[in-house]
Write an enzyme that holds these catalytic residues in place. Structure first.
Site, PDB file in Angstrom:
ATOM      1  N   LYS A  33       0.855  -1.193   0.000  1.00  0.00           N
ATOM      2  CA  LYS A  33       0.000   0.000   0.000  1.00  0.00           C
ATOM      3  C   LYS A  33       0.891   1.242   0.000  1.00  0.00           C
ATOM      4  O   LYS A  33       1.918   1.285   0.677  1.00  0.00           O
ATOM      5  CB  LYS A  33      -0.877  -0.013   1.258  1.00  0.00           C
ATOM      6  CG  LYS A  33      -1.668   1.276   1.530  1.00  0.00           C
ATOM      7  CD  LYS A  33      -2.740   1.546   0.501  1.00  0.00           C
ATOM      8  CE  LYS A  33      -3.465   2.879   0.769  1.00  0.00           C
ATOM      9  NZ  LYS A  33      -4.324   3.255  -0.379  1.00  0.00           N
ATOM     10  N   SER A  34       0.502   2.278  -0.755  1.00  0.00           N
ATOM     11  CA  SER A  34       1.239   3.544  -0.733  1.00  0.00           C
ATOM     12  C   SER A  34       1.379   4.023   0.708  1.00  0.00           C
ATOM     13  O   SER A  34       0.392   4.095   1.444  1.00  0.00           O
ATOM     14  CB  SER A  34       0.477   4.612  -1.520  1.00  0.00           C
ATOM     15  OG  SER A  34       0.577   4.374  -2.901  1.00  0.00           O
ATOM     16  N   GLY A  60      -8.159   7.768   0.808  1.00  0.00           N
ATOM     17  CA  GLY A  60      -7.454   8.802   1.576  1.00  0.00           C
ATOM     18  C   GLY A  60      -6.174   8.325   2.227  1.00  0.00           C
ATOM     19  O   GLY A  60      -5.805   8.801   3.308  1.00  0.00           O
ATOM     20  N   CYS A 116      -1.808  10.185  -6.500  1.00  0.00           N
ATOM     21  CA  CYS A 116      -2.933   9.923  -5.585  1.00  0.00           C
ATOM     22  C   CYS A 116      -4.014  10.984  -5.776  1.00  0.00           C
ATOM     23  O   CYS A 116      -3.757  12.173  -5.576  1.00  0.00           O
ATOM     24  CB  CYS A 116      -2.480   9.911  -4.133  1.00  0.00           C
ATOM     25  SG  CYS A 116      -3.885   9.687  -3.018  1.00  0.00           S
ATOM     26  N   ASN A 118      -6.959  11.324  -4.140  1.00  0.00           N
ATOM     27  CA  ASN A 118      -8.011  11.333  -3.118  1.00  0.00           C
ATOM     28  C   ASN A 118      -7.731  12.173  -1.884  1.00  0.00           C
ATOM     29  O   ASN A 118      -8.386  12.001  -0.873  1.00  0.00           O
ATOM     30  CB  ASN A 118      -8.296   9.891  -2.673  1.00  0.00           C
ATOM     31  CG  ASN A 118      -8.852   9.050  -3.814  1.00  0.00           C
ATOM     32  OD1 ASN A 118      -9.378   9.588  -4.771  1.00  0.00           O
ATOM     33  ND2 ASN A 118      -8.708   7.741  -3.701  1.00  0.00           N
ATOM     34  N   LYS A 150       4.295   5.678 -10.429  1.00  0.00           N
ATOM     35  CA  LYS A 150       2.899   5.380 -10.763  1.00  0.00           C
ATOM     36  C   LYS A 150       2.287   6.641 -11.333  1.00  0.00           C
ATOM     37  O   LYS A 150       2.280   7.692 -10.689  1.00  0.00           O
ATOM     38  CB  LYS A 150       2.151   4.965  -9.489  1.00  0.00           C
ATOM     39  CG  LYS A 150       0.652   4.692  -9.658  1.00  0.00           C
ATOM     40  CD  LYS A 150       0.383   3.307 -10.192  1.00  0.00           C
ATOM     41  CE  LYS A 150      -1.074   2.882 -10.074  1.00  0.00           C
ATOM     42  NZ  LYS A 150      -1.377   2.233  -8.798  1.00  0.00           N
ATOM     43  N   THR A 258      -9.286  -3.718  -8.995  1.00  0.00           N
ATOM     44  CA  THR A 258     -10.698  -3.956  -8.667  1.00  0.00           C
ATOM     45  C   THR A 258     -11.047  -5.448  -8.638  1.00  0.00           C
ATOM     46  O   THR A 258     -11.690  -5.930  -7.701  1.00  0.00           O
ATOM     47  CB  THR A 258     -11.601  -3.223  -9.684  1.00  0.00           C
ATOM     48  OG1 THR A 258     -11.331  -1.817  -9.615  1.00  0.00           O
ATOM     49  CG2 THR A 258     -13.073  -3.473  -9.403  1.00  0.00           C
TER      50      THR A 258
HETATM   51  C1  DHB Z   1      -5.141   6.289  -2.604  1.00  0.00           C
HETATM   52  C2  DHB Z   1      -5.663   6.189  -3.878  1.00  0.00           C
HETATM   53  C3  DHB Z   1      -4.823   6.191  -4.957  1.00  0.00           C
HETATM   54  O1  DHB Z   1      -5.285   6.078  -6.221  1.00  0.00           O
HETATM   55  C4  DHB Z   1      -3.460   6.298  -4.765  1.00  0.00           C
HETATM   56  O2  DHB Z   1      -2.654   6.301  -5.802  1.00  0.00           O
HETATM   57  C5  DHB Z   1      -2.943   6.398  -3.476  1.00  0.00           C
HETATM   58  C6  DHB Z   1      -3.787   6.387  -2.410  1.00  0.00           C
HETATM   59  C7  DHB Z   1      -6.035   6.310  -1.460  1.00  0.00           C
HETATM   60  O3  DHB Z   1      -7.105   6.937  -1.553  1.00  0.00           O
HETATM   61  O4  DHB Z   1      -5.688   5.722  -0.416  1.00  0.00           O
END
Ligand code: DHB
Length: 299
Positions: A33-34, A60, A116, A118, A150, A258
């Site tokens: 996860k980012s 978020g 990102c 969001n 990305k 997804t």
């Molecule tokens: C989130 C969504 C994304 O598309 C991204 O690249 C990084 C974080 C998120 O909302 O957590």
């Protein structure tokens, strides 16, 4: 990689347990996860919804903080490649995380998230070309090892060309992942006359069938315009057919978002076997037999 399929960052990768499930599956690699410097709870729920045509999310950046994912990378057995997604709240945060990663000297690969969509009030870095160039200059200084980025979807040939020319200037940049979600879509529930998700007045990143043609265009154009770099395809893959299309458009490997969220890690073995069956039907023995070989109809 034993398989070209792995998870898209954000899906099945927030906790050790989820990452272990991807590591133990038929996926050819895994990505975390980012992460941000500090742990985050993310946006209020509901913040992800699936529909028959795909998904919308505004998570978020809920994550355990970069130290958690770097600890995971330290204890990982590297039976398959591990990518670590980095998405600091500022360039300085990204530089701090990449400096820490460099010091660990691990065989993992950072995917720096420039896209990102969001975070309320924060535009995506990758839609600001000058800021992206400045970020990559500084990232290349503190992280003199292979890394990737990305990217969000682009929608104009001039933007493809400008971003590709910019990325081509950085030798350490070895791969680009195309695409992040199509940002700030809106899905409406007809019965309740309401948005599907709570944050940002219902706006969120789209994934799944909604985004496949946009993803394929970005994979195709960036792989044509950046022949020295790898393109990782992401967007709308739910069977061997879409995986094949991404590879045909030039992807080296592909990520599942997804579909993985909806189906779980069994998706990897299913899609891989569908891809193999398709290749056999077409007489292809390896990915290189068709990778990037999309035909066009112009004379
Ligand atoms: C989130 C969504 C994304 O598309 C991204 O690249 C990084 C974080 C998120 O909302 O957590």
């Amino acid at each position: 990689m034993a398989s070209p399929l792995y998870n898209a960052s954000g899906v099945m990768c927030r906790t050790r347990e989820e990452l272990d499930a991807v590591a133990g599956s038929a996926a050819g690699a895994l990505i975390t996860k980012s992460c941000t410097l500090l742990p985050r709870e993310g946006n209020p729920e509901p913040r992800y919804r699936a529909t028959p045509l795909g998904s919308i999310n505004s998570m978020g950046l809920p994550n355990e903080g970069y130290q958690y994912y770097f600890d995971y990378a330290r204890q990982f057995d590297y039976r398959k490649p591990l990518f670590v997604s980095i998405s600091g709240m500022s360039l300085d945060d990204n530089l701090q995380m990449l400096t820490a990663l460099r010091a660990l000297n691990l065989p993992c690969l950072p995917e720096v998230n420039l896209s990102c969509p969001n975070l309320p009030g924060k535009p995506q870095l990758a839609y600001d070309f000058a800021a992206t160039a400045e970020a990559l200059e500084q990232i290349s200084q503190v992280y003199p090892h292979p890394f990737g980025v990305k990217l969000p979807p682009y929608f104009d040939p001039v933007h493809f060309a400008q971003m590709a020319a910019l990325l081509n200037r950085f030798d350490g940049l070895r791969f680009v992942t195309c695409i992040n979600s199509v940002g700030n879509g809106l899905l409406v529930d007809l019965e309740s006359e309401s948005t599907l998700i709570r944050p940002k007045g219902g706006l969120g990143g789209l994934g799944g069938d909604y985004v496949l043609p946009t993803a394929l265009a970005n994979v195709r154009e960036f792989s044509r315009l950046m022949p020295e770099k790898h393109v990782i395809g992401c967007g709308g893959i739910k069977s061997g057919a879409e995986a094949f299309m991404h590879l045909l458009c030039g992807a080296t490997a592909v990520q599942i978002g997804t579909c993985l969220h909806e189906e779980g890690v069994a998706a990897f073995a299913r899609i891989e076997s569908e891809l193999i069956e398709l290749m056999q039907r077409k007489g292809y023995q390896c990915l290189a037999d068709f990778r990037g070989k999309l035909k066009t109809l112009d004379c």
